[in-house]
Design a protein around this motif. Structure first.
Motif, PDB file in Angstrom:
ATOM      1  N   TYR B  78       5.050   3.136 -35.191  1.00  0.00           N
ATOM      2  CA  TYR B  78       5.924   3.482 -34.072  1.00  0.00           C
ATOM      3  C   TYR B  78       6.900   4.553 -34.491  1.00  0.00           C
ATOM      4  O   TYR B  78       7.071   4.843 -35.667  1.00  0.00           O
ATOM      5  CB  TYR B  78       6.701   2.265 -33.567  1.00  0.00           C
ATOM      6  N   GLU B  79       7.544   5.146 -33.500  1.00  0.00           N
ATOM      7  CA  GLU B  79       8.536   6.168 -33.758  1.00  0.00           C
ATOM      8  C   GLU B  79       9.578   6.052 -32.657  1.00  0.00           C
ATOM      9  O   GLU B  79       9.239   5.690 -31.530  1.00  0.00           O
ATOM     10  CB  GLU B  79       7.852   7.541 -33.692  1.00  0.00           C
ATOM     11  N   TRP B  80      10.814   6.323 -32.976  1.00  0.00           N
ATOM     12  CA  TRP B  80      11.811   6.396 -31.911  1.00  0.00           C
ATOM     13  C   TRP B  80      11.705   7.745 -31.253  1.00  0.00           C
ATOM     14  O   TRP B  80      11.567   8.760 -31.923  1.00  0.00           O
ATOM     15  CB  TRP B  80      13.222   6.169 -32.464  1.00  0.00           C
ATOM     16  N   GLU B  81      11.816   7.741 -29.933  1.00  0.00           N
ATOM     17  CA  GLU B  81      11.671   9.009 -29.235  1.00  0.00           C
ATOM     18  C   GLU B  81      13.021   9.704 -29.181  1.00  0.00           C
ATOM     19  O   GLU B  81      13.781   9.540 -28.224  1.00  0.00           O
ATOM     20  CB  GLU B  81      11.123   8.747 -27.829  1.00  0.00           C
ATOM     21  N   TYR B  82      13.303  10.467 -30.217  1.00  0.00           N
ATOM     22  CA  TYR B  82      14.639  11.046 -30.359  1.00  0.00           C
ATOM     23  C   TYR B  82      15.015  11.922 -29.178  1.00  0.00           C
ATOM     24  O   TYR B  82      16.128  11.861 -28.674  1.00  0.00           O
ATOM     25  CB  TYR B  82      14.709  11.866 -31.645  1.00  0.00           C
ATOM     26  N   ALA B  83      14.069  12.731 -28.763  1.00  0.00           N
ATOM     27  CA  ALA B  83      14.385  13.689 -27.714  1.00  0.00           C
ATOM     28  C   ALA B  83      14.818  12.969 -26.444  1.00  0.00           C
ATOM     29  O   ALA B  83      15.790  13.340 -25.797  1.00  0.00           O
ATOM     30  CB  ALA B  83      13.169  14.559 -27.443  1.00  0.00           C
ATOM     31  N   LYS B  84      14.106  11.878 -26.142  1.00  0.00           N
ATOM     32  CA  LYS B  84      14.419  11.137 -24.928  1.00  0.00           C
ATOM     33  C   LYS B  84      15.777  10.454 -25.064  1.00  0.00           C
ATOM     34  O   LYS B  84      16.594  10.472 -24.130  1.00  0.00           O
ATOM     35  CB  LYS B  84      13.319  10.100 -24.708  1.00  0.00           C
ATOM     36  N   GLN B  85      16.012   9.893 -26.268  1.00  0.00           N
ATOM     37  CA  GLN B  85      17.304   9.256 -26.507  1.00  0.00           C
ATOM     38  C   GLN B  85      18.430  10.265 -26.310  1.00  0.00           C
ATOM     39  O   GLN B  85      19.440   9.997 -25.665  1.00  0.00           O
ATOM     40  CB  GLN B  85      17.363   8.707 -27.939  1.00  0.00           C
ATOM     41  N   MET B  86      18.182  11.438 -26.849  1.00  0.00           N
ATOM     42  CA  MET B  86      19.162  12.539 -26.784  1.00  0.00           C
ATOM     43  C   MET B  86      19.448  12.902 -25.337  1.00  0.00           C
ATOM     44  O   MET B  86      20.601  13.004 -24.907  1.00  0.00           O
ATOM     45  CB  MET B  86      18.537  13.724 -27.535  1.00  0.00           C
ATOM     46  N   LEU B  87      18.374  13.048 -24.586  1.00  0.00           N
ATOM     47  CA  LEU B  87      18.478  13.440 -23.178  1.00  0.00           C
ATOM     48  C   LEU B  87      19.287  12.398 -22.405  1.00  0.00           C
ATOM     49  O   LEU B  87      20.198  12.726 -21.635  1.00  0.00           O
ATOM     50  CB  LEU B  87      17.070  13.553 -22.607  1.00  0.00           C
ATOM     51  N   TYR B  88      18.976  11.138 -22.660  1.00  0.00           N
ATOM     52  CA  TYR B  88      19.679  10.059 -21.956  1.00  0.00           C
ATOM     53  C   TYR B  88      21.153  10.071 -22.309  1.00  0.00           C
ATOM     54  O   TYR B  88      22.008   9.893 -21.446  1.00  0.00           O
ATOM     55  CB  TYR B  88      19.050   8.707 -22.299  1.00  0.00           C
ATOM     56  N   THR B  89      21.455  10.285 -23.557  1.00  0.00           N
ATOM     57  CA  THR B  89      22.856  10.310 -23.969  1.00  0.00           C
ATOM     58  C   THR B  89      23.599  11.410 -23.232  1.00  0.00           C
ATOM     59  O   THR B  89      24.712  11.216 -22.756  1.00  0.00           O
ATOM     60  CB  THR B  89      22.977  10.588 -25.477  1.00  0.00           C
ATOM     61  N   GLN B  90      22.955  12.546 -23.154  1.00  0.00           N
ATOM     62  CA  GLN B  90      23.581  13.669 -22.462  1.00  0.00           C
ATOM     63  C   GLN B  90      23.825  13.340 -20.997  1.00  0.00           C
ATOM     64  O   GLN B  90      24.915  13.560 -20.461  1.00  0.00           O
ATOM     65  CB  GLN B  90      22.676  14.913 -22.564  1.00  0.00           C
ATOM     66  N   LEU B  91      22.775  12.797 -20.341  1.00  0.00           N
ATOM     67  CA  LEU B  91      22.864  12.535 -18.912  1.00  0.00           C
ATOM     68  C   LEU B  91      23.868  11.429 -18.609  1.00  0.00           C
ATOM     69  O   LEU B  91      24.496  11.423 -17.569  1.00  0.00           O
ATOM     70  CB  LEU B  91      21.487  12.155 -18.359  1.00  0.00           C
ATOM     71  N   LEU B  92      23.974  10.479 -19.565  1.00  0.00           N
ATOM     72  CA  LEU B  92      24.846   9.338 -19.313  1.00  0.00           C
ATOM     73  C   LEU B  92      26.257   9.564 -19.843  1.00  0.00           C
ATOM     74  O   LEU B  92      27.048   8.635 -19.916  1.00  0.00           O
ATOM     75  CB  LEU B  92      24.251   8.079 -19.957  1.00  0.00           C
ATOM     76  N   ARG B  93      26.549  10.817 -20.187  1.00  0.00           N
ATOM     77  CA  ARG B  93      27.829  11.087 -20.835  1.00  0.00           C
ATOM     78  C   ARG B  93      29.009  10.635 -19.970  1.00  0.00           C
ATOM     79  O   ARG B  93      29.910   9.948 -20.426  1.00  0.00           O
ATOM     80  CB  ARG B  93      27.942  12.572 -21.155  1.00  0.00           C
ATOM     81  N   ASP B  94      28.926  10.943 -18.681  1.00  0.00           N
ATOM     82  CA  ASP B  94      30.013  10.581 -17.770  1.00  0.00           C
ATOM     83  C   ASP B  94      30.210   9.078 -17.748  1.00  0.00           C
ATOM     84  O   ASP B  94      31.315   8.560 -17.820  1.00  0.00           O
ATOM     85  CB  ASP B  94      29.708  11.074 -16.353  1.00  0.00           C
ATOM     86  N   LYS B  95      29.056   8.402 -17.630  1.00  0.00           N
ATOM     87  CA  LYS B  95      29.093   6.952 -17.552  1.00  0.00           C
ATOM     88  C   LYS B  95      29.745   6.368 -18.816  1.00  0.00           C
ATOM     89  O   LYS B  95      30.541   5.439 -18.752  1.00  0.00           O
ATOM     90  CB  LYS B  95      27.651   6.450 -17.436  1.00  0.00           C
ATOM     91  N   LEU B  96      29.398   6.972 -19.928  1.00  0.00           N
ATOM     92  CA  LEU B  96      29.924   6.490 -21.207  1.00  0.00           C
ATOM     93  C   LEU B  96      31.420   6.699 -21.298  1.00  0.00           C
ATOM     94  O   LEU B  96      32.162   5.806 -21.692  1.00  0.00           O
ATOM     95  CB  LEU B  96      29.230   7.218 -22.372  1.00  0.00           C
ATOM     96  N   SER B  97      31.861   7.876 -20.884  1.00  0.00           N
ATOM     97  CA  SER B  97      33.299   8.126 -21.006  1.00  0.00           C
ATOM     98  C   SER B  97      34.068   7.227 -20.045  1.00  0.00           C
ATOM     99  O   SER B  97      35.167   6.772 -20.360  1.00  0.00           O
ATOM    100  CB  SER B  97      33.629   9.602 -20.786  1.00  0.00           C
ATOM    101  N   ALA B  98      33.450   6.918 -18.888  1.00  0.00           N
ATOM    102  CA  ALA B  98      34.092   5.981 -17.958  1.00  0.00           C
ATOM    103  C   ALA B  98      34.236   4.617 -18.614  1.00  0.00           C
ATOM    104  O   ALA B  98      35.246   3.938 -18.504  1.00  0.00           O
ATOM    105  CB  ALA B  98      33.262   5.869 -16.680  1.00  0.00           C
ATOM    106  N   LEU B  99      33.169   4.243 -19.312  1.00  0.00           N
ATOM    107  CA  LEU B  99      33.161   2.931 -19.967  1.00  0.00           C
ATOM    108  C   LEU B  99      34.234   2.823 -21.040  1.00  0.00           C
ATOM    109  O   LEU B  99      34.885   1.795 -21.199  1.00  0.00           O
ATOM    110  CB  LEU B  99      31.772   2.713 -20.599  1.00  0.00           C
TER     111      LEU B  99
END
Lengths: 462, 309
Positions: B78-99
């Motif tokens: 198996y492998e972690w899908e770094y690119a997807k993780q990265m993309l999600y982090t970027q997209l969820l940035r607002d949500k994260l800062s709200a949290l």
């Protein structure tokens, strides 16, 4: 049957096939699934579970035939006879039997009643034939033992006795067809009995050998015996040992390789790999610290060096997967490229081919000339990632050692390793130029015995 | 479930795979004992084909892991899908800062983030490679580990763990145990000696070149258009070639290619000219070609002299 299978497995081990406990358990389980009634199936099942190397198939098949081979059942020759004829046979038999020794009587009885020998009979016979008492038995001796067992049974007189019996029967008026039928069936029984005896003797040999090999061998001792004092039996023992040693070296090298990957950060490669993530270093690339070595080997194959060269080649042959590239040359008075032998042939043939690459005859070792030849023809093989190895005693017959050439080759290579089977105290004495070469070598190993050789080869793989 | 070896054999035959008794026996045992099969033999005798045929017979999903030098766990398991993780982090940035906005201290913020860590290390971002696919599958699978002899010794050691208990532990997720034990086929071209430990865990199957009858049967089955007479001639020629000391023996798959070629050329007999033009399908080395030409000239007798040097 179960006992027989267990003994068969022991015999396989005795014949040098590696069968682990787990594998014999598999075999039992498998047999439980398929049963033992179909000979062919039984054979396939045992082979698939016990033997994991196609090279051992012939051994397996030979032993299988010995233990489970179609043992022709003896037939009862009297079954087809009418009561009258049976009476006649009995009468004739009685008359013939009276004149015979006891053992022969029993043999005739077996043949004419179609009863095979029991295990006890066989045991007793083999003891009489001296099969048990003997400590080490070769297949040849086993055949002789089988023959002796036949003699004990009175096999040699048998033909004459049978002739007498047929005559007697003819006189009593038995029909020629009935006699012929009897003759054929008795002949069949004779063959079957003979087969039984040979199988028994063969099995005894194998089990004897299995018992012997279970005893701990003094291989540890052999590992430290100098190559020059090995006799041919010890050599062949050590040849078997080579594979085990090679496996040990391989796992050590593989481990090093694995640890080697946890090297330092490779900044260039990491940047390149992470461009797609906007330069955020997600995927870390490390420098590979260890690479498989590239080897160039020059082997002295003069008579005194042959045992060392042989084991060196065997070890490296087994370790080919740990080496990126290997070019090998054999030399006595000139250089001969032997790489093709090592890449195309199987190990035994390859080693043989290399050792005899230089036609037999009178030579005087001349390393200097060979080094110059190497420089002229193959210098391009040596680059900064190549390990240059010389296996030889550096006894140069007072020829020019070509030190300048050796130094030049050493400079181009990553490492220069010399392996010498002589004691350091002998270096430099007489025609040995070892001390002259010494300053230009990165490592010098003394390889007097297999243990030292193994350590030296481990260093090559570093 | 198959009750006899014969049934296995017939089932394989229905999938157009002609199995010898030995092959059928080993497969039968593998299904009964739940052991991997290690198939060895020269290239192109149908080792890989066997596993595909078996997947077809059982209707199980077929998963293939092709081995090569340098294959490692991340490519096999198996492998972690770094690119997807990265993309999600970027997209969820607002949500994260709200949290994290009303966190009083750095520690509290870190704790909150840690509580959400599972979001980023969940199966969502896991890229399953063949081994994990086979273990994690909802339906039973046939797992083919092809040309294991090409992988490194260290990969073999790793494979041992997987094959012995069919479970994988992923540090972030825990241990995944196989729901269905896959039927495992390992193939090897015998370019290097496999470790004893691996061999011990497998049933051993050696597939060699078929004899004339078996090969003829295979050709008839796979290339039905070829005239029977010609098929026999062709198979006999191939068998004769294997007797020569060639650099690379023609494999069964090459026999089939040749048979197809003969059909395409509308050949009626195996004369000198046809042989000359199509030999390249069978033999891949110039030296082998030369040797075969010599052998056929001497043994065939159908030609009228040596036209080549």
């Amino acid at each position: 049957m179960e006992e027989r299978i267990a003994r068969f497995i022991a015999a396989l081990r005795g014949a040098g096939v590696r069968v682990s406990i787990a594998e014999s358990q598999d075999a039992w389980q498998a047999i439980a699934c398929t049963g033992v009634t179909q000979q062919r199936l039984f054979h396939d099942v045992l082979r698939a579970t016990l033997v994991k190397d196609s090279a051992a198939f012939p051994t397996f098949d030979r032993l299988f035939a010995l233990y489970f081979g179609a043992n022709e059942p003896l037939i009862d020759p009297q079954a087809d006879l009418t009561p009258d004829e049976r009476q006649m046979l009995q009468q004739a038999l009685n008359e013939v039997l009276q004149q015979l020794a006891r053992d022969l009587q029993r043999l005739l009885d077996w043949l004419l009643n179609g009863r095979p020998l029991t295990q006890q009979d066989l045991q007793r016979l083999s003891q009489q034939a001296g099969l048990e008492a003997n400590e080490s038995i070769s297949p040849y001796q086993a055949r002789r033992a089988a023959r002796r067992m036949q003699q004990l049974l009175g096999w040699d007189q048998l033909q004459a006795v049978l002739e007498q019996l047929w005559e007697q029967l003819a006189q009593q008026g038995m029909s020629p067809q009935a006699i012929q039928g009897l003759q054929e069936q008795v002949a069949h029984n004779q063959a079957a009995l003979q087969q039984q005896l040979e199988q028994f003797a063969g099995q005894q040999t194998l089990e004897q050998r299995a018992r012997m090999t279970r005893r701990p061998q003094a291989t540890a001792d052999l590992l430290q015996r100098p190559f020059s004092s090995l006799d041919s039996a010890a050599m062949s023992l050590l040849r078997d040992e080579v594979r085990r040693l090679a496996n040990r070296l391989r796992s050590r090298a593989a481990l090093r390789q694995k640890r080697g990957k946890q090297g330092r950060l490779d900044a260039k490669s990491t940047l390149r790999a992470n461009l797609s993530y906007g330069g955020v270093p997600f995927e870390i690339r490390l420098k590979e610290r260890r690479r498989k070595p590239k080897l160039v080997v020059i082997l002295d194959v003069s008579t005194s060096m042959r045992p060392v060269a042989e084991f060196f080649l065997r070890l490296l042959y087994e370790l080919q997967d740990q080496v990126q590239k290997m070019r090998s040359f054999a030399f006595i008075d000139h250089l001969e490229d032997v790489t093709p032998h090592l890449t195309t042939l199987r190990v035994d043939e390859a080693v043989q081919a290399v050792l005899t690459a230089l036609p037999p005859g009178y030579y005087s070792t001349d390393l200097g000339r060979c080094l110059r030849q190497f420089e002229a023809e193959h210098l391009a093989l040596i680059d900064s990632r190549t390990t240059f190895i010389v296996l030889g005693d550096a006894r140069n017959n007072f020829n020019d050692p070509a030190l300048e050439t050796f130094r030049n080759i050493g400079h181009r290579s990553r490492r220069t390793i010399w392996m010498n089977p002589e004691y350091p105290a002998q270096w430099g004495t007489d025609d040995s130029d070892m001390l002259l070469y010494l300053p230009y070598c990165d490592e010098v190993h003394q390889v007097r015995n297999l243990e030292q050789l193994t350590i030296a080869i481990d260093h090559i793989l570093l | 479930m198959f009750n006899t070896v014969q049934e296995v054999r017939q089932a394989l035959a229905a999938q157009q795979y002609i199995a010898t008794d030995e092959i059928a026996t080993v497969i039968f045992l593998a299904t009964r004992l739940g052991k991997p099969i290690l198939a060895e033999g020269p290239a192109g005798v149908g080792k890989t084909e066997l596993s595909k045929a078996w997947a077809a017979v059982t209707g199980h999903q077929f998963v293939r892991l092709q081995c090569y030098e340098g294959l490692d766990e991340s490519k096999a398991l198996y492998e972690w899908e770094y690119a997807k993780q990265m993309l999600y982090t970027q997209l969820l940035r607002d949500k994260l800062s709200a949290l994290l906005a009303d966190a009083q201290s750095l520690t509290e913020a870190a704790d909150r983030l840690a509580a959400e860590e599972d979001v980023f290390f969940s199966e969502r971002f896991l890229l399953p490679r063949p081994l994990l696919q086979a273990i994690n599958s909802d339906t039973p699978t046939v797992l083919l580990i092809d040309e294991i002899d090409r992988a490194d010794a260290e990969f073999e050691a790793f494979l041992l763990e997987v094959l012995s208990d069919f479970q994988v532990s992923i540090p972030e997720l825990g241990t995944i145990v196989a729901r269905h034990r896959p039927t495992v086929f390992l193939t090897s071209n015998n370019t290097r000696e496999l470790s004893e430990a691996l061999k011990r865990r497998c049933l051993y199957l050696y597939i060699g070149y078929p004899d004339v009858q078996e090969e003829l049967e295979i050709v008839r089955l796979k290339v039905p258009d070829l005239a029977p007479q010609l098929a026999r001639q062709a198979v006999e020629a191939v068998q004769a070639l294997r007797q020569l000391d060639l650099k690379k023996n023609p494999s069964v798959s090459e026999t089939l290619d040749w048979a197809h070629a003969l059909v395409a050329l509308n050949a009626t007999t195996l004369d000198q000219k046809t042989l000359e033009t199509t030999l390249t399908v069978l033999l891949k080395y110039e030296t082998d070609m030369a040797r075969a030409r010599r052998a056929f000239k001497l043994g065939g007798g159908s030609d009228n002299g040596r036209t080549h040097r």
